[in-house]
Design a protein around this motif. Structure first.
Motif, PDB file in Angstrom:
ATOM      1  N   UNK A 120      38.308  25.575  63.186  1.00  0.00           N
ATOM      2  CA  UNK A 120      39.282  26.624  62.905  1.00  0.00           C
ATOM      3  C   UNK A 120      38.642  27.975  62.711  1.00  0.00           C
ATOM      4  N   UNK A 121      37.309  28.091  62.854  1.00  0.00           N
ATOM      5  CA  UNK A 121      36.630  29.373  62.740  1.00  0.00           C
ATOM      6  C   UNK A 121      36.356  29.815  61.317  1.00  0.00           C
ATOM      7  N   UNK A 122      36.570  28.972  60.307  1.00  0.00           N
ATOM      8  CA  UNK A 122      36.328  29.352  58.919  1.00  0.00           C
ATOM      9  C   UNK A 122      34.920  28.961  58.510  1.00  0.00           C
ATOM     10  N   UNK A 123      34.269  29.816  57.711  1.00  0.00           N
ATOM     11  CA  UNK A 123      32.936  29.512  57.197  1.00  0.00           C
ATOM     12  C   UNK A 123      33.052  28.538  56.045  1.00  0.00           C
ATOM     13  N   UNK A 124      32.095  27.625  55.982  1.00  0.00           N
ATOM     14  CA  UNK A 124      32.060  26.653  54.901  1.00  0.00           C
ATOM     15  C   UNK A 124      31.235  27.185  53.753  1.00  0.00           C
ATOM     16  N   UNK A 125      31.734  27.064  52.531  1.00  0.00           N
ATOM     17  CA  UNK A 125      31.007  27.522  51.351  1.00  0.00           C
ATOM     18  C   UNK A 125      30.153  26.359  50.859  1.00  0.00           C
ATOM     19  N   UNK A 126      28.878  26.640  50.663  1.00  0.00           N
ATOM     20  CA  UNK A 126      27.980  25.560  50.242  1.00  0.00           C
ATOM     21  C   UNK A 126      28.209  25.203  48.766  1.00  0.00           C
ATOM     22  N   UNK A 127      27.824  23.963  48.450  1.00  0.00           N
ATOM     23  CA  UNK A 127      27.936  23.512  47.063  1.00  0.00           C
ATOM     24  C   UNK A 127      27.095  24.369  46.127  1.00  0.00           C
ATOM     25  N   UNK A 128      25.937  24.837  46.614  1.00  0.00           N
ATOM     26  CA  UNK A 128      25.064  25.681  45.783  1.00  0.00           C
ATOM     27  C   UNK A 128      25.742  26.990  45.400  1.00  0.00           C
ATOM     28  N   UNK A 129      26.486  27.585  46.338  1.00  0.00           N
ATOM     29  CA  UNK A 129      27.187  28.847  46.053  1.00  0.00           C
ATOM     30  C   UNK A 129      28.295  28.626  45.027  1.00  0.00           C
ATOM     31  N   UNK A 130      28.994  27.506  45.159  1.00  0.00           N
ATOM     32  CA  UNK A 130      30.053  27.185  44.190  1.00  0.00           C
ATOM     33  C   UNK A 130      29.451  26.963  42.806  1.00  0.00           C
ATOM     34  N   UNK A 131      28.346  26.226  42.761  1.00  0.00           N
ATOM     35  CA  UNK A 131      27.677  25.972  41.483  1.00  0.00           C
ATOM     36  C   UNK A 131      27.203  27.280  40.853  1.00  0.00           C
ATOM     37  N   UNK A 132      26.609  28.166  41.643  1.00  0.00           N
ATOM     38  CA  UNK A 132      26.116  29.445  41.131  1.00  0.00           C
ATOM     39  C   UNK A 132      27.265  30.285  40.571  1.00  0.00           C
ATOM     40  N   UNK A 133      28.387  30.284  41.294  1.00  0.00           N
ATOM     41  CA  UNK A 133      29.559  31.035  40.821  1.00  0.00           C
ATOM     42  C   UNK A 133      30.078  30.498  39.501  1.00  0.00           C
ATOM     43  N   UNK A 134      30.133  29.173  39.391  1.00  0.00           N
ATOM     44  CA  UNK A 134      30.588  28.547  38.136  1.00  0.00           C
ATOM     45  C   UNK A 134      29.623  28.842  36.989  1.00  0.00           C
ATOM     46  N   UNK A 135      28.310  28.815  37.286  1.00  0.00           N
ATOM     47  CA  UNK A 135      27.310  29.086  36.249  1.00  0.00           C
ATOM     48  C   UNK A 135      27.427  30.518  35.735  1.00  0.00           C
ATOM     49  N   UNK A 136      27.648  31.465  36.643  1.00  0.00           N
ATOM     50  CA  UNK A 136      27.825  32.868  36.240  1.00  0.00           C
ATOM     51  C   UNK A 136      29.076  33.007  35.373  1.00  0.00           C
ATOM     52  N   UNK A 137      30.165  32.352  35.777  1.00  0.00           N
ATOM     53  CA  UNK A 137      31.413  32.419  35.017  1.00  0.00           C
ATOM     54  C   UNK A 137      31.225  31.856  33.602  1.00  0.00           C
TER      55      UNK A 137
END
Length: 197
Positions: free
Chosen positions: A4-21
């Motif tokens: 569908x042309x969408x970029x996949x977000x890696x688990x590491x990026x999600x984890x980093x975002x949660x850690x910052x939050x």
């Protein structure tokens, strides 16, 4: 690239975002108490009095009654007596004294918190000297006298919400202080640096 042309977000990026939050939320929790205390001191919110280093230069001929209240929370076996009611002129510096006595058979430490009623008067009640937020340790049966030096800011007579106030009550409550406990004790006779590795 995902279908569908969408970029996949890696688990590491999600984890980093949660850690910052989570880090931001923990930081906000630690900062909330001192920031709230500062807000109360600046605005007089909740009957918080003002702390000043100098006396009032203006004294009005209008008197105001100041009464005092003394309370002790459970867990602290103290007798705590308030100062006597005074009727200073607005702007006049006054010293009063509270008295505390340890009625227990062991030494104990307490810390006092305070407020002023009516709450609107908090922004105009200026303390030059007080025993609030300072730990007081009393031996069994010991009594101490604790001075409070204050004045009521003459601006109280001008503000629409406070100009008709005739009586202010300063109230203190003593709470038992929480002493830091050692994490671990060394065996008897052993000093730091000794012992088995």
């Amino acid at each position: 690239m995902a279908p569908g042309g969408q970029k996949r977000v890696s688990n590491g990026a999600i984890f980093a975002g949660c850690a910052v939050f989570v880090g931001c939320m923990v930081g906000a929790a630690y900062a909330s108490v001192p920031l709230y205390r500062l807000f109360c001191q600046v605005t007089g919110y909740g009957g918080t009095t003002q702390r000043v280093e100098q006396y009032s230069e203006t004294i009005l001929q209008k008197p105001i009654q100041v009464t005092f209240d003394a309370n002790v929370s459970s867990g602290l076996n103290w007798e705590f007596k308030p100062a006597k009611t005074v009727n200073p002129k607005i702007g006049e510096t006054v010293q009063v004294e509270y008295t505390a006595t340890n009625r227990s058979s062991t030494a104990s430490t307490g810390t006092a918190v305070f407020n002023v009623t009516p709450m609107e008067a908090g922004a105009y009640f200026n303390k030059v000297q007080c025993f609030c937020f300072t730990e007081q340790t009393l031996e069994p049966g010991q009594s101490i006298t604790m001075p409070v030096v204050f004045f009521v800011d003459p601006e109280i007579a001008k503000a629409p919400e406070t100009k008709n106030i005739k009586t202010i009550t300063l109230s203190y409550t003593f709470y038992p202080s929480e002493k830091a406990q050692p994490v671990a004790a060394l065996p008897k006779g052993e000093t730091v640096g000794e012992g088995k590795l």
